[in-house]
Structures are given as structure tokens and as C-alpha cells.
Design a protein around this motif. Structure first.
Motif, PDB file in Angstrom:
ATOM      1  N   GLU A 219       0.770  -0.979   0.060  1.00  0.00           N
ATOM      2  CA  GLU A 219       0.119  -0.044  -0.200  1.00  0.00           C
ATOM      3  C   GLU A 219       0.993   1.201   0.188  1.00  0.00           C
ATOM      4  O   GLU A 219       1.760   1.449   0.703  1.00  0.00           O
ATOM      5  N   MET A 220       0.472   2.194  -1.002  1.00  0.00           N
ATOM      6  CA  MET A 220       1.080   3.457  -0.960  1.00  0.00           C
ATOM      7  C   MET A 220       1.085   4.135   0.521  1.00  0.00           C
ATOM      8  O   MET A 220       0.034   4.212   1.022  1.00  0.00           O
ATOM      9  N   ALA A 221       2.323   4.647   0.891  1.00  0.00           N
ATOM     10  CA  ALA A 221       2.495   5.719   2.222  1.00  0.00           C
ATOM     11  C   ALA A 221       1.497   6.667   2.359  1.00  0.00           C
ATOM     12  O   ALA A 221       1.317   7.525   1.156  1.00  0.00           O
ATOM     13  N   LYS A 222       0.858   6.949   3.178  1.00  0.00           N
ATOM     14  CA  LYS A 222      -0.231   8.088   3.174  1.00  0.00           C
ATOM     15  C   LYS A 222       0.362   9.228   4.143  1.00  0.00           C
ATOM     16  O   LYS A 222       1.137   9.046   4.757  1.00  0.00           O
TER      17      LYS A 222
ATOM     18  N   THR B 237       1.505  15.313  16.415  1.00  0.00           N
ATOM     19  CA  THR B 237       1.361  16.440  17.159  1.00  0.00           C
ATOM     20  C   THR B 237       2.610  16.641  18.325  1.00  0.00           C
ATOM     21  O   THR B 237       2.655  15.504  18.902  1.00  0.00           O
ATOM     22  N   TYR B 238       2.918  17.734  18.457  1.00  0.00           N
ATOM     23  CA  TYR B 238       3.878  17.717  19.525  1.00  0.00           C
ATOM     24  C   TYR B 238       3.719  18.956  20.310  1.00  0.00           C
ATOM     25  O   TYR B 238       2.909  20.160  19.774  1.00  0.00           O
ATOM     26  N   LYS B 239       4.028  19.255  21.554  1.00  0.00           N
ATOM     27  CA  LYS B 239       3.804  20.376  22.528  1.00  0.00           C
ATOM     28  C   LYS B 239       4.640  21.415  22.138  1.00  0.00           C
ATOM     29  O   LYS B 239       4.179  22.590  22.421  1.00  0.00           O
TER      30      LYS B 239
ATOM     31  N   LYS C  62       0.075   9.477  15.466  1.00  0.00           N
ATOM     32  CA  LYS C  62      -0.857   9.299  14.175  1.00  0.00           C
ATOM     33  C   LYS C  62      -1.808  10.215  14.598  1.00  0.00           C
ATOM     34  O   LYS C  62      -3.071   9.698  14.623  1.00  0.00           O
ATOM     35  N   ALA C  63      -1.848  11.425  14.758  1.00  0.00           N
ATOM     36  CA  ALA C  63      -3.001  12.168  15.236  1.00  0.00           C
ATOM     37  C   ALA C  63      -3.851  12.570  13.876  1.00  0.00           C
ATOM     38  O   ALA C  63      -5.016  12.571  14.039  1.00  0.00           O
ATOM     39  N   PHE C  64      -3.297  12.618  12.661  1.00  0.00           N
ATOM     40  CA  PHE C  64      -4.226  12.475  11.462  1.00  0.00           C
ATOM     41  C   PHE C  64      -3.416  11.918  10.442  1.00  0.00           C
ATOM     42  O   PHE C  64      -2.133  11.840  10.153  1.00  0.00           O
TER      43      PHE C  64
ATOM     44  N   ALA D 101      -5.571  18.284  14.993  1.00  0.00           N
ATOM     45  CA  ALA D 101      -4.108  17.834  15.033  1.00  0.00           C
ATOM     46  C   ALA D 101      -3.458  18.920  14.499  1.00  0.00           C
ATOM     47  O   ALA D 101      -2.193  18.810  14.664  1.00  0.00           O
ATOM     48  N   THR D 102      -3.861  20.113  13.965  1.00  0.00           N
ATOM     49  CA  THR D 102      -3.041  21.092  13.438  1.00  0.00           C
ATOM     50  C   THR D 102      -3.350  22.603  13.970  1.00  0.00           C
ATOM     51  O   THR D 102      -2.554  23.073  14.663  1.00  0.00           O
ATOM     52  N   GLY D 103      -4.660  23.061  14.010  1.00  0.00           N
ATOM     53  CA  GLY D 103      -4.822  24.418  14.392  1.00  0.00           C
ATOM     54  C   GLY D 103      -5.674  24.728  15.434  1.00  0.00           C
ATOM     55  O   GLY D 103      -5.562  25.766  15.647  1.00  0.00           O
TER      56      GLY D 103
END
Length: 244
Positions: A3-6, A11-13, A26-28, A116-118
Motif C-alpha cells: 500500500e502506498m504511504a499516506k 502532534t507535539y507540544k 498518528k494524530a491525522f 491535529a493542526t490548528g
């Protein structure tokens, strides 16, 4: 081939990205990979000039952080369940809208991505720092902009497909940047192999940024005649106290 890598987002503090700062490895994870990505490099120059000048002597100011642009497909048609891959598939399955997956998928995917990001995290008083990974590619930074284009809707107005245009700005702590730069630092001992055409002043300039230290390097290496370097010869370039 497997399977192709996704594309995944960790996430980090903080922007030291140490193991102790890791929130979720594996947040997203993207259901469908982007078709590509863009990296923007920007260098700032001072272009001011005296009155009456007919040319500009641009002076380097600083190298700005890199930015990463990615487009994510958030799909609720159910296509991604039976057709995993990285191509955008436009075929809509029969019975569209009847599958519970299609009713909540886009909203849930957007929520997971933004968390996970904003999203502002009260415990650290800011959004997370992230590492965006795609195979061997990695980018450390923070989300600065997210534009969502809704493309397809169910009969009740529920979004079934959306494109998220995300921009991440490079962000690395001073400590991490220093650690990453150690291999090229003039404060560490370097060993170099002499190549055809090399001269000691030239090699010294490459290491220390100035050729005037070649006599100190010659002394350290016990060179009697520094003008006759032998290809294949190994020379050491030690830490030196720079003088103006």
C-alpha cells in the motif's frame, strides 16, 4: 508493491520535537493522498537606496522560514473505502447518502484534521507543532492557514466532499537548529580528503569562512610545504579562535 504511504501528521507540544513532547504519533492520516505539494523558500533583502541612485545594492537581511502548501481531499462519498489510493476518484457510488459513513465523514475528517493542526490547546496555550510526513519527506512547523472548498453535498446539505488547502510554516527551536547544524559548524573538528586542485587556503576558507587560518591548519597537520598537497591526503581542521 504494498500500500502506498499516506500523509500523516504527528502532534507535539513544542518545536523541539522531542520524544517527551510527542502528543500523538498518528494524530491525522489522510484517506487520499494529495497529488503533490509545494515548498516556498523566501530570502529577504534590503533594497533601500539613496535619493538619486540609478541602481540598487540589495543587501541580505535574513532567510525566512520555509512554508509547505498541501491540498487534502476530505471525502464522504464512500469511494475512499473501496478505492484506497492517491487519485481523486469522481465516480459516486449507488445509494449515495444512505451509508452512515457519507453523512458524517467529511465533518469528522475536518474536525480530526483541525484538532491535529490548528485548534487552540488550552494546556499549552497554543496550537500544536506538527511533523507532516509523506514517505521520506518530513516537514516540521505549524499550520498558519486552512481554506476549505466544499465541492459536493447530500440532499440535506451535508457536505460529501471538500478540499482543504493548508499552509504550514517551518518552526524549529534554537536548540534543535543548533543540533542539526553541528555537522557544518566551524567549532567542531573536520576531516577532509584532499582532491585535485585543492589548496590549503581554499579548503580553510570553506571550513572557517576565511582563508587566513591556513597557517594554523598547516601547523596542526605538520605540513612542511602547504603548497604541495597530495590528492587523497587527509587533513584535520580543528576548532580555532577566530580573530578579526
Amino acid at each position: 508493491m504494498g500500500e502506498m504511504a499516506k500523509v500523516t501528521i504527528q502532534t507535539y507540544k513544542d518545536n523541539g520535537y522531542g520524544q517527551n513532547a510527542l502528543i500523538n504519533s498518528k494524530a491525522f492520516k489522510a484517506l487520499i493522498n494529495p497529488t503533490g505539494f509545494s515548498i516556498t523558500h523566501k530570502v529577504e533583502y534590503d533594497t533601500s537606496q539613496p535619493e538619486g541612485a540609478n541602481a540598487t545594492n540589495s543587501k541580505f537581511v535574513k532567510k525566512s522560514p520555509q512554508s509547505l502548501q498541501l491540498e487534502f481531499l476530505f471525502d464522504g462519498t464512500g469511494v475512499t473505502k473501496s478505492n484506497p489510493g492517491n487519485k481523486l476518484i469522481n465516480k459516486i457510488k449507488e445509494g449515495l447518502g444512505k451509508d452512515p459513513f457519507s453523512k458524517t465523514a467529511v465533518e469528522q475528517q475536518l474536525k480530526d484534521f483541525y484538532e491535529a493542526t490548528g485548534d487552540f490547546k488550552g494546556t499549552i496555550h497554543k496550537p500544536y507543532n506538527v511533523i507532516v510526513s509523506w514517505g521520506k519527506f518530513k516537514f516540521e512547523g505549524s499550520l498558519t492557514e486552512l481554506t476549505i472548498d466544499y465541492k459536493l453535498f447530500n440532499n440535506d446539505g451535508t457536505p460529501l466532499r471538500a478540499i482543504g488547502k493548508a499552509t504550514f510554516l517551518e518552526s524549529i527551536s534554537d536548540e534543535l537548529a543548533a543540533a542539526m547544524g553541528k555537522k557544518s559548524s566551524p567549532d567542531l573538528t573536520h576531516k577532509r580528503t584532499v582532491q585535485d586542485g585543492d589548496t590549503l587556503p581554499l579548503m580553510t576558507e570553506k571550513i572557517y569562512g576565511d582563508s587566513k587560518y591556513y597557517l594554523e591548519v598547516a601547523k596542526v597537520n605538520g605540513l612542511i610545504n602547504f603548497r604541495q598537497l597530495i590528492p587523497g591526503q587527509e587533513l584535520f581542521f580543528p576548532p580555532l579562535e577566530k580573530v578579526s
